[in-house]
Design an enzyme around this catalytic site. Sequence first.
Site, short mmCIF file in Angstrom:
data_model
loop_
_atom_site.label_atom_id
_atom_site.label_comp_id
_atom_site.label_asym_id
_atom_site.label_seq_id
_atom_site.Cartn_x
_atom_site.Cartn_y
_atom_site.Cartn_z
N ASP A 199 37.77 -11.08 -2.05
CA ASP A 199 36.55 -11.70 -1.54
C ASP A 199 35.99 -10.92 -0.36
O ASP A 199 34.82 -11.07 -0.02
CB ASP A 199 36.82 -13.15 -1.11
CG ASP A 199 37.02 -14.08 -2.29
OD1 ASP A 199 36.77 -13.65 -3.43
OD2 ASP A 199 37.44 -15.23 -2.07
N ASP A 227 32.13 -20.94 20.25
CA ASP A 227 32.37 -19.51 20.12
C ASP A 227 31.15 -18.78 19.57
O ASP A 227 30.89 -17.63 19.93
CB ASP A 227 33.58 -19.26 19.22
CG ASP A 227 34.90 -19.50 19.94
OD1 ASP A 227 34.87 -19.69 21.18
OD2 ASP A 227 35.95 -19.52 19.27
#
EC number: 2.7.1.23
Length: 307
Positions: free
Chosen positions: A183, A79
């Site tokens: 995060d 990918d």
Amino acid sequence: MNRRIVVVVHPHRKSARAAAQTVCASLIDRGITPVIAQREYASLSSYGDLDLTGIEVLSDFAELDSETGPELVMVLGGDGTILRAASHFHGTGVPIMGINLGHVGFLAEAERKDLHDTVEAAIARDYVVEQRMSLDITVTLGDEVVHEDWALNEATVEKDRGASMIEVVVGVDSRPVSSFGCDGVIMGTPTGSTAYAFSAGGPIIWPDVEALLMVPISAHALFSTPLVVSPSSTLGVEFQPVTPGTRAVLFCDGRFRFDLPEGARVEARRSAVPVPLARLNKGVFTDRLVAKFQLPVAGWRGPGGPR
């Protein structure tokens, strides 16, 4: 008119170089000119284990378009390599066909074992082109646009290395939804819902569903659920300068890091330029999902399932 097909390959992987040799030789045998980007061609040449006779070298991606340029881009890799090719050919209208040489390879249409059949399908033009939604990304500071980018899978605002977390305010259509420490935050497309957003706990969105996706990453908040909104909506993430010295970065499809200044606002909206993916598998997405993730389906008693 001479037919041309671009071959994109990870030049430093031996298996990818071998696959590229097979593809290029097959194309040449059928009177089709394989095209390789100049930088990849130089890297492939340095290994000396490939016959590069008959290959055209592409020096400028910007000169390509779907009418006068190559008819197809064949990507040999996972990918990441497919996303890199999508970046290079973005806006050209040339469809991209992926052959997975990596791990899951959700964007790919075929596996290494199907390489011969895939090349034959490309030669015969036996594929359909599916237009996948992409994102336009804008970073503003006050009233000034400081950065623009695009993404096929997702744009991610993340804490920089060494930071414990970042403080953000997220919103939809210029209205605030929530604020929290985290995060990071993912803003994605249905195509990207099986990538980073999935690993962060987001839902899988079928490719024919037109929607945008927002997924907080490790949010310290009661309300931090993923959001699925209209394709005409605008997603926003504002990086709040709560803790001095905290740094945040923007990644688009995992590429091109951009350091976000404190107070920056990142917006993602549907792009007017989709990404054309050449599809060989005309089956339903559900079967593709089960096969790629090797999901257990034993016990299903409905039509089309195992007995």
